[in-house]
Motif scaffolding. Structure first.
Motif: not given
Length: 182
Positions: A1-27
């Motif tokens: 269960m710890l792995f799933q919780m850490v995975s969720l948090v990392l997925d949200v944080v990494a998705g936000l930052v990496a996704g925003t980097c990709l948006l910057r690239f596209l813009m």
């Protein structure tokens, strides 16, 4: 269960930052002004990573490679941390490939969301600034489909065709990633 919780948090944080980097690239690729609320958000989220990378990674033509590399590094960090939380199981050498596939999955998800926003905005409020921004961001991806998919009764079905292709690509990427992680 710890792995799933850490995975969720990392997925949200990494998705936000990496996704925003990709948006910057596209813009930047589409020459969209950053002097509006979305642009200011993009700078606030990514400057800490992209600006130092620009010192060592020059742009190539209209392509902001430092934003792409930043997105990849965030996804690589995400999967490295997950690998460590899992006890270092699996081949460490595959992490760059898993990070690259993870970044490609993020692109597919973000582009799918963008096309859905564009479709909804075209029905609800096609005159809004948000619609205009979504249209400019999605245009390079929709244009090839618009050349092939004819208008049917005056309705542009190219977003549906793009979404189907993106879902197929997403399935292939998920299969690749699952194969490498197990």
């Amino acid at each position: 269960m710890l792995f799933q919780m850490v995975s969720l948090v990392l997925d949200v944080v990494a998705g936000l930052v990496a996704g925003t980097c990709l948006l910057r690239f596209l813009m930047q690729w589409q020459r969209i002004s950053f002097h509006q609320p979305l642009g200011q958000f993009v700078f606030a989220v990514t400057d800490w990573l992209v600006l130092p990378l620009r010192r060592v990674i020059p742009p190539w033509s209209a392509w902001d490679l430092s934003s792409l590399v930043g997105a990849f590094l965030i996804k690589l960090l995400q999967y490295t941390l997950l690998w460590l939380v899992a006890g270092g199981q699996g081949a460490l050498a595959l992490l760059p490939l898993v990070g690259l596939v993870g970044m490609a999955q993020l692109v597919v998800s973000a582009l799918s969301a963008l096309v859905l926003v564009l479709a909804v905005m075209s029905w609800v409020n096609p005159g809004s600034p948000m619609y205009s921004l979504a249209a400019r961001l999605s245009q390079p991806f929709l244009k090839p489909f618009q050349r092939v998919v004819p208008l049917i009764g005056g309705v542009d079905l190219s977003p549906v065709a793009l979404l189907v292709v993106l879902q197929l690509i997403g399935m292939v990427l998920a299969s690749l990633q699952m194969g490498w992680m197990h």
